[in-house]
Design a protein around this motif. Structure first.
Motif, mmCIF file in Angstrom:
data_model
loop_
_atom_site.group_PDB
_atom_site.id
_atom_site.type_symbol
_atom_site.label_atom_id
_atom_site.label_comp_id
_atom_site.label_asym_id
_atom_site.label_seq_id
_atom_site.Cartn_x
_atom_site.Cartn_y
_atom_site.Cartn_z
ATOM 1 N N GLU A 36 15.732 -6.726 -10.044
ATOM 2 C CA GLU A 36 16.072 -7.180 -11.392
ATOM 3 C C GLU A 36 15.485 -8.576 -11.626
ATOM 4 O O GLU A 36 15.747 -9.509 -10.859
ATOM 5 C CB GLU A 36 17.588 -7.215 -11.582
ATOM 6 N N GLY A 37 14.680 -8.705 -12.668
ATOM 7 C CA GLY A 37 14.100 -9.999 -12.990
ATOM 8 C C GLY A 37 13.054 -10.472 -12.004
ATOM 9 O O GLY A 37 12.751 -11.668 -11.940
ATOM 10 N N VAL A 38 12.467 -9.555 -11.246
ATOM 11 C CA VAL A 38 11.445 -9.904 -10.252
ATOM 12 C C VAL A 38 10.060 -9.674 -10.852
ATOM 13 O O VAL A 38 9.844 -8.690 -11.570
ATOM 14 C CB VAL A 38 11.633 -9.064 -8.965
ATOM 15 N N VAL A 39 9.119 -10.576 -10.563
ATOM 16 C CA VAL A 39 7.768 -10.455 -11.106
ATOM 17 C C VAL A 39 7.123 -9.157 -10.623
ATOM 18 O O VAL A 39 7.372 -8.691 -9.506
ATOM 19 C CB VAL A 39 6.894 -11.655 -10.707
ATOM 20 N N GLN A 40 6.292 -8.573 -11.473
ATOM 21 C CA GLN A 40 5.726 -7.259 -11.179
ATOM 22 C C GLN A 40 4.857 -7.269 -9.927
ATOM 23 O O GLN A 40 4.855 -6.313 -9.157
ATOM 24 C CB GLN A 40 4.902 -6.762 -12.376
ATOM 25 N N GLY A 41 4.111 -8.351 -9.726
ATOM 26 C CA GLY A 41 3.258 -8.416 -8.538
ATOM 27 C C GLY A 41 4.056 -8.270 -7.257
ATOM 28 O O GLY A 41 3.605 -7.622 -6.301
ATOM 29 N N ALA A 42 5.263 -8.859 -7.221
ATOM 30 C CA ALA A 42 6.102 -8.773 -6.024
ATOM 31 C C ALA A 42 6.642 -7.363 -5.821
ATOM 32 O O ALA A 42 6.759 -6.882 -4.687
ATOM 33 C CB ALA A 42 7.255 -9.767 -6.121
ATOM 34 N N ILE A 43 6.990 -6.693 -6.904
ATOM 35 C CA ILE A 43 7.474 -5.306 -6.802
ATOM 36 C C ILE A 43 6.358 -4.402 -6.300
ATOM 37 O O ILE A 43 6.563 -3.561 -5.412
ATOM 38 C CB ILE A 43 8.006 -4.818 -8.161
ATOM 39 N N ASP A 44 5.151 -4.581 -6.845
ATOM 40 C CA ASP A 44 4.007 -3.781 -6.400
ATOM 41 C C ASP A 44 3.730 -4.004 -4.916
ATOM 42 O O ASP A 44 3.461 -3.055 -4.169
ATOM 43 C CB ASP A 44 2.761 -4.140 -7.215
ATOM 44 N N GLY A 45 3.798 -5.264 -4.492
ATOM 45 C CA GLY A 45 3.513 -5.584 -3.101
ATOM 46 C C GLY A 45 4.585 -5.135 -2.136
ATOM 47 O O GLY A 45 4.340 -5.041 -0.933
ATOM 48 N N ALA A 46 5.778 -4.841 -2.643
ATOM 49 C CA ALA A 46 6.892 -4.408 -1.792
ATOM 50 C C ALA A 46 7.016 -2.889 -1.738
ATOM 51 O O ALA A 46 7.937 -2.370 -1.105
ATOM 52 C CB ALA A 46 8.200 -5.003 -2.303
ATOM 53 N N SER A 47 6.099 -2.204 -2.394
ATOM 54 C CA SER A 47 6.213 -0.738 -2.536
ATOM 55 C C SER A 47 5.103 -0.008 -1.797
ATOM 56 O O SER A 47 4.046 -0.565 -1.492
ATOM 57 C CB SER A 47 6.159 -0.362 -4.024
ATOM 58 N N TRP A 48 5.373 1.265 -1.547
ATOM 59 C CA TRP A 48 4.368 2.147 -0.965
ATOM 60 C C TRP A 48 4.610 3.559 -1.499
ATOM 61 O O TRP A 48 5.742 4.022 -1.513
ATOM 62 C CB TRP A 48 4.432 2.139 0.567
ATOM 63 N N LYS A 49 3.561 4.156 -1.992
ATOM 64 C CA LYS A 49 3.621 5.494 -2.594
ATOM 65 C C LYS A 49 4.645 5.552 -3.728
ATOM 66 O O LYS A 49 5.411 6.499 -3.867
ATOM 67 C CB LYS A 49 3.927 6.560 -1.530
ATOM 68 N N GLY A 50 4.648 4.486 -4.527
ATOM 69 C CA GLY A 50 5.490 4.448 -5.712
ATOM 70 C C GLY A 50 6.955 4.199 -5.459
ATOM 71 O O GLY A 50 7.775 4.296 -6.377
ATOM 72 N N LYS A 51 7.324 3.836 -4.233
ATOM 73 C CA LYS A 51 8.734 3.639 -3.899
ATOM 74 C C LYS A 51 8.908 2.296 -3.207
ATOM 75 O O LYS A 51 8.108 1.917 -2.350
ATOM 76 C CB LYS A 51 9.233 4.768 -2.992
ATOM 77 N N LEU A 52 9.963 1.572 -3.568
ATOM 78 C CA LEU A 52 10.255 0.296 -2.927
ATOM 79 C C LEU A 52 10.634 0.543 -1.469
ATOM 80 O O LEU A 52 11.570 1.293 -1.181
ATOM 81 C CB LEU A 52 11.403 -0.411 -3.650
ATOM 82 N N VAL A 53 9.914 -0.067 -0.543
ATOM 83 C CA VAL A 53 10.191 0.127 0.882
ATOM 84 C C VAL A 53 10.597 -1.173 1.573
ATOM 85 O O VAL A 53 10.981 -1.169 2.744
ATOM 86 C CB VAL A 53 8.974 0.752 1.611
ATOM 87 N N THR A 54 10.481 -2.292 0.854
ATOM 88 C CA THR A 54 10.941 -3.585 1.350
ATOM 89 C C THR A 54 11.593 -4.333 0.192
ATOM 90 O O THR A 54 11.480 -3.916 -0.959
ATOM 91 C CB THR A 54 9.786 -4.427 1.916
#
Length: 414
Positions: free
Chosen positions: A104-122
């Motif tokens: 929530e309220g996290v920059v998109q670049g950080a969400i993209d970098g924390a994901s793999w195959k479209g799912k948050l993994v970290t």
């Protein structure tokens, strides 16, 4: 009897969570203590220090996780290595409630970098991006309006006209991969066009207009001497030293630039006039009409799949990444927050007057290729796009594609 009593006492105490951290200025250890205190006795967090460079961190964690090491509860992970650890199941799945709360309220670049195959993994922790730093006096003398987006070609021309040097990272290291990726992405391209494919089937997007434009920019800076004689060994720190000197003009680099220079002024190493002469703006464009794709870096929190305390580890992760803790970590350790709310903190704004530019840049920042084979791809790029003076748009993208593809197919060794 004494040993038995000791064992019972240990079992009766709260579980100890081990958090493997990258080196910093003590900020993660401080957060570990704060979250230990906030847990009301549910757990204790102890930190274990990883090696300084990202590649060695990756190697140590990958080996431990492959051996199903139960001591790894939490990990501070460099985003490019997340797919490699996620793909074989080394990371415990992020619960949906945790994923919702920590994005929530996290920059998109950080969400993209924390994901793999479209799912948050970290869990996103802190994020980073490069800005374009400039000496106001040089930009003014060259007639550049820095309130408007500028291109790499404009920077090259301005640097030449003022007989100055441009500070970039040309060392055969991860910093070179960061530069290549940002240039390719800023031209609308991708280093890997199908990152989720098996190694043998991965296709590279370097033999494209975007790849050739990236090679043209790196090659011109290298051959013209604008990067200075130390360009082939220049990392982020060396770039900053060049920028701070009499030949400094423009530089792409991370936000530590500001705190490092301000600290030097306070220590008497630099005159305050240097700090007053430094300006900042968004990463340069490769094309005047196309917004740039700034580099993305930072650290995310992973939970080890073989931990005996997965649920507690995710509770601890949520405590660590609260906006308040991210703001504290940013203001004291200089690592920008993934949470946009953290940028409202007065301490952050005082320490980093360019806080809004960092936050907005992170919304557009593009991670390096997300693939389980990142190490092979990055190393292949460093071997074929080096030294900068030998990078040629007519040869380098093809040569790089051939080497990396051959390695991924098991036909060559790096």
């Amino acid at each position: 009897m004494a040993a038995a009593v000791s064992a019972c006492a240990a079992e009766a105490g709260p579980p100890t969570l081990t958090w493997y951290i990258n080196p910093d200025d003590g900020g993660q250890a401080a957060l570990a203590k704060a979250c230990t205190d906030a847990s009301d006795g549910q757990y204790r967090i102890e930190t274990a220090l990883l090696p300084r460079d990202a590649a060695s961190q990756r190697e140590q964690l990958a080996r431990r996780l492959a051996a199903k090491d139960t001591s790894i509860d939490l990990m501070s992970l460099d985003p490019p290595f997340i797919p490699e650890l996620s793909e074989p199941g080394f990371l415990a799945p992020v619960p949906d409630a945790v994923a919702k709360k920590t994005t929530e309220g996290v920059v998109q670049g950080a969400i993209d970098g924390a994901s793999w195959k479209g799912k948050l993994v970290t869990v996103p922790f802190w994020a980073n991006t490069q800005l374009l730093w400039y000496r106001k006096s040089v930009a003014e003398a060259a007639g550049l309006d820095m309130s408007q987006p500028v291109t790499w070609q404009q920077l090259i021309d301005a640097t030449k006209s003022q007989d100055k040097l441009i500070a970039v990272q040309g060392k055969k290291a991860e910093s070179l991969t960061v530069w290549i990726n940002a240039l390719v992405a800023s031209s609308g391209g991708k280093i890997i066009t199908n990152p989720e494919a098996p190694g043998r089937d991965i296709k590279l997007g370097l033999e494209s207009d975007a790849g050739r434009t990236a090679a043209e920019i790196i090659g011109e800076i290298g051959r013209s001497g604008l990067g200075g004689p130390g360009l082939p060994t220049a990392d982020e720190s060396a770039s900053l030293t060049l920028f701070q000197g009499d030949q400094g003009s423009f530089m792409v680099n991370w936000p530590f630039v500001w705190s490092s220079t301000a600290g030097g002024v306070e220590a008497g190493t630099y005159d305050k006039s240097l700090l007053d002469d430094i300006g900042w703006t968004f990463y340069p464009r490769t094309d005047a009409g196309t917004p740039s794709a700034p580099p993305y870096g930072g650290i995310n929190l992973g939970v080890g799949a073989f931990s005996d305390h997965v649920d507690l580890a995710y509770d601890a992760a949520q405590c660590i990444v609260t906006p308040e803790h991210q703001a504290q970590y940013f203001a004291t350790n200089g690592n920008p927050a993934a949470s946009t709310a953290a940028y409202d903190d007065p301490a952050v704004q005082k320490a980093y007057p360019m806080y809004a530019t960092i936050r907005d840049s992170l919304q557009e920042a593009t991670p390096r290729p997300q693939t389980p084979f990142y190490n092979e791809v990055s190393t292949g790029l460093q071997q074929t796009w080096y030294p900068p003076a030998e990078v040629d748009p007519s040869r380098t993208p093809e040569r790089s594609t051939q080497l990396i593809t051959s390695v991924l197919r098991g036909e060559s060794l790096l």
